[in-house]
Design a protein around this motif. Structure first.
Motif, PDB file in Angstrom:
ATOM      1  N   ILE A   1       0.843  -1.199   0.000  1.00 32.68           N
ATOM      2  CA  ILE A   1       0.000   0.000   0.000  1.00 32.68           C
ATOM      3  C   ILE A   1       0.878   1.248   0.000  1.00 32.68           C
ATOM      4  O   ILE A   1       0.674   2.184  -0.771  1.00 32.68           O
TER       5      ILE A   1
ATOM      6  N   TRP B   1       0.903   4.025  -3.052  1.00 33.41           N
ATOM      7  CA  TRP B   1       0.100   5.209  -2.749  1.00 33.41           C
ATOM      8  C   TRP B   1       0.532   6.367  -3.645  1.00 33.41           C
ATOM      9  O   TRP B   1       1.725   6.585  -3.859  1.00 33.41           O
TER      10      TRP B   1
ATOM     11  N   ALA C   1      -5.447  12.705   1.839  1.00 28.40           N
ATOM     12  CA  ALA C   1      -5.013  11.514   1.106  1.00 28.40           C
ATOM     13  C   ALA C   1      -4.190  11.852  -0.131  1.00 28.40           C
ATOM     14  O   ALA C   1      -3.969  10.993  -0.976  1.00 28.40           O
TER      15      ALA C   1
ATOM     16  N   LEU D   1      -8.116   8.353  -4.112  1.00 22.29           N
ATOM     17  CA  LEU D   1      -7.391   7.268  -4.782  1.00 22.29           C
ATOM     18  C   LEU D   1      -7.997   6.967  -6.146  1.00 22.29           C
ATOM     19  O   LEU D   1      -7.278   6.722  -7.124  1.00 22.29           O
TER      20      LEU D   1
ATOM     21  N   ARG E   1      -6.427   4.836  -9.448  1.00 16.35           N
ATOM     22  CA  ARG E   1      -6.240   3.515  -8.863  1.00 16.35           C
ATOM     23  C   ARG E   1      -7.483   2.646  -9.050  1.00 16.35           C
ATOM     24  O   ARG E   1      -8.608   3.136  -9.163  1.00 16.35           O
TER      25      ARG E   1
ATOM     26  N   SER F   1      -8.357   0.727  -4.203  1.00 18.03           N
ATOM     27  CA  SER F   1      -8.609   2.023  -3.574  1.00 18.03           C
ATOM     28  C   SER F   1      -9.380   1.861  -2.271  1.00 18.03           C
ATOM     29  O   SER F   1      -9.038   2.470  -1.246  1.00 18.03           O
TER      30      SER F   1
ATOM     31  N   ALA G   1      -7.065  -0.099   0.325  1.00 19.23           N
ATOM     32  CA  ALA G   1      -5.944   0.714   0.786  1.00 19.23           C
ATOM     33  C   ALA G   1      -6.443   1.858   1.663  1.00 19.23           C
ATOM     34  O   ALA G   1      -5.830   2.190   2.691  1.00 19.23           O
TER      35      ALA G   1
ATOM     36  N   VAL H   1      -5.380   2.673   5.634  1.00 23.19           N
ATOM     37  CA  VAL H   1      -4.875   3.972   6.103  1.00 23.19           C
ATOM     38  C   VAL H   1      -5.824   4.568   7.142  1.00 23.19           C
ATOM     39  O   VAL H   1      -5.400   5.120   8.161  1.00 23.19           O
TER      40      VAL H   1
ATOM     41  N   ILE I   1      -0.126   7.370   6.171  1.00 26.66           N
ATOM     42  CA  ILE I   1       0.442   7.124   4.837  1.00 26.66           C
ATOM     43  C   ILE I   1       1.962   7.049   4.923  1.00 26.66           C
ATOM     44  O   ILE I   1       2.599   6.162   4.338  1.00 26.66           O
TER      45      ILE I   1
ATOM     46  N   ARG J   1       4.455   3.997   3.865  1.00 25.26           N
ATOM     47  CA  ARG J   1       5.523   4.210   2.885  1.00 25.26           C
ATOM     48  C   ARG J   1       6.883   3.817   3.470  1.00 25.26           C
ATOM     49  O   ARG J   1       7.737   3.289   2.761  1.00 25.26           O
TER      50      ARG J   1
END
Length: 480
Positions: free
Chosen positions: A214, A218, A256, A421, A426, A431, A434, A438, A470, A474
């Motif tokens: 994810i 993103w 987002a 998203l 996406r 979407s 994910a 989040v 997020i 990451r």
């Protein structure tokens, strides 16, 4: 998609049958038992400070699950643990496992005794329904940690349903594969440890997105991106009665990482007071170009709201529909059932019942599949274990790890995240899944940042923790 699969009892049994053809008799059970014994020894060490000299009681049912517990007990005996077994069906106890326990000095007893830990080996993936009276009585008397072999006894392996007495484990040791119960009934499972035993598994029909994947996928702005390439999200939400819904939904899209958010509705003043970067208009037609729409939170259910929804659905853009939008659809399903463009519905259980005429029931996975296939939409069914089903393909699941997001306005934030998203191009299922991950992580971060007496938190702190969530995902995707 990088996913973690969950496999039904039938799928696991088929994989086990293939494994039995490849390895010597008894090897899979001993692999499982060895892993179970390792987890129990680690629990004893962490909880009591040692292993040798500690005491463990096995609750042993018939069949292989009881055999796993008995073999694990014999292995713990070799580590100096005092092990006793309560046989719930003595005449059907696993013979080789019981013989192994007795050879190593384990004994059979009629009561729990005074153990430091209990192993639940009552029923496995073939078990259905609540615990029988004798087992229920024993489990009710346990006052020490319970480690369940494969799944908590009394909890359905495929649906996670609990309809009577069941084990609430502190730790569950999953053998060979995760089962649906491990996500659908996570509070009953406690911490889950997977022990590989060599199964060759099919592609999963129920899966969770890997958190690192994810974070990796993103939509974060790159050196050549601008506000348009990041996706423009349209939000039609809120009203004079519910202006906060518009603020939370647009805030979700902004947080987002949507490149631009355009707002249509009566809540423009409130939205702009919180997010001056929003482009606001009074109507859908005057909003300007967007790549995806979100409709519904606080939007109303009168004729004017129905017309706005119809106008949005007449486009060829992806659309997320929540809250009041779902109420409108329940009265007029044809608004979406013949739609070709991607559509995501995000009901909670009550809204699901309005859409379908029935509660999701104990088999939530089957229920969400039916709605997605019947209406040709993607459905996100909210809950601690949120389910995402498309008309075809696997159902995705997000186990939130808590219920911090069970608060007014949290769903409005989620809809905004999903919309951002979709606007970034996406896939609808990805979407929704994910965004759910989040959203849940943001709620957990907010709860720990602002500790208080119990759950839930409010939606505003959740909104403020979307970006940190997020960033956390990451970071998982970045090489060490």
């Amino acid at each position: 998609m990088a996913v973690l699969g969950y496999f039904t009892a039938d799928e696991v049994r088929a994989a086990e049958a293939e494994l039995f053809e490849r390895v010597a008799a008894g090897v899979p059970m001993r692999r499982a038992a060895h892993g179970l014994a390792d987890v129990v020894a680690r629990e004893l060490r962490e909880r009591t400070g040692g292993v040798a000299g500690r005491s463990v009681t096995l609750l042993v049912g018939s069949g292989d699950n009881g055999g796993d517990a008995l073999w694990a007990g014999s292995m713990l005996r070799r580590r100096g643990v005092a092990v006793s077994a309560v046989l719930l069906s003595p005449e059907r106890a696993h013979r080789a496992g019981l013989a192994a326990l007795r050879r190593t000095g384990g004994r059979v007893r009629a009561d729990l005794g005074a153990p430091d830990l209990v192993i639940d080996g009552i029923v496995g993936i073939s078990g259905r329904g609540p615990l029988r009276p004798r087992a229920a009585e024993l489990v009710a008397g346990v006052r020490v940690p319970i480690v369940s072999a494969d799944l908590p006894s009394g909890v359905d392996p495929d649906t996670g349903a609990v309809d009577g007495p069941a084990v609430r484990a502190d730790v569950t040791v999953a053998f060979g594969a995760y089962k649906p119960v491990h996500a659908l009934a996570a509070p009953w499972c406690g911490r889950i440890e997977l022990v590989p035993i060599g199964l060759r598994l099919p592609e999963p029909n129920l899966a969770a997105l890997e958190p690192a994947s994810i974070g990796r996928q993103w939509p974060i702005p790159g050196p050549h991106d601008d506000k348009y390439t990041q996706g423009v999200t349209g939000i039609c939400a809120g009203s004079a009665t519910y202006p906060g819904a518009a603020v939370l939904c647009t805030g979700g899209a902004v947080a987002a990482t949507s490149g631009m958010v355009r707002y249509a509705g009566a809540g423009a003043d409130e939205v702009l007071a919180h997010f001056p970067e929003i482009i606001a208009a009074q109507s859908v037609s005057k909003t300007g170009r967007v790549q995806a729409w979100v409709f519904g939170p606080g939007a109303g259910t009168d004729d004017a709201a129905r017309d706005r929804l119809s106008e949005i659905l007449s486009t060829d853009l992806p659309v997320v529909i929540d809250a009041d939008g779902l109420t409108l659809l329940a009265a007029e399903p044809a608004l979406v059932t013949d739609r070709a463009a991607p559509t995501i519905l995000t009901p909670h259980a009550g809204e699901f019942a309005r859409l379908t005429g029935a509660e999701p029931g104990p088999d939530r996975v089957a229920a969400v599949r039916r709605l997605a296939a019947g209406w040709r939409v993607t459905v996100l069914l909210k809950g601690r274990a949120t389910l995402i089903a498309a008309p075809d393909g696997p159902v995705l699941i997000n186990e939130a790890g808590g219920s911090w997001a069970a608060t007014a306005g949290a769903g409005d934030v989620l809809s905004g995240i999903i919309g951002a998203l979709l606007a970034a191009g996406r896939d609808p299922s990805w979407s929704a899944a994910a965004a759910a991950r989040v959203h849940a992580l943001a709620a957990n971060l907010a709860a720990h940042a602002h500790p208080g007496p119990g759950a839930p938190i409010s939606a505003v702190p959740l909104l403020h923790h979307i970006r940190p969530a997020i960033q956390t995902l990451r970071a998982l995707s970045e090489p060490n």
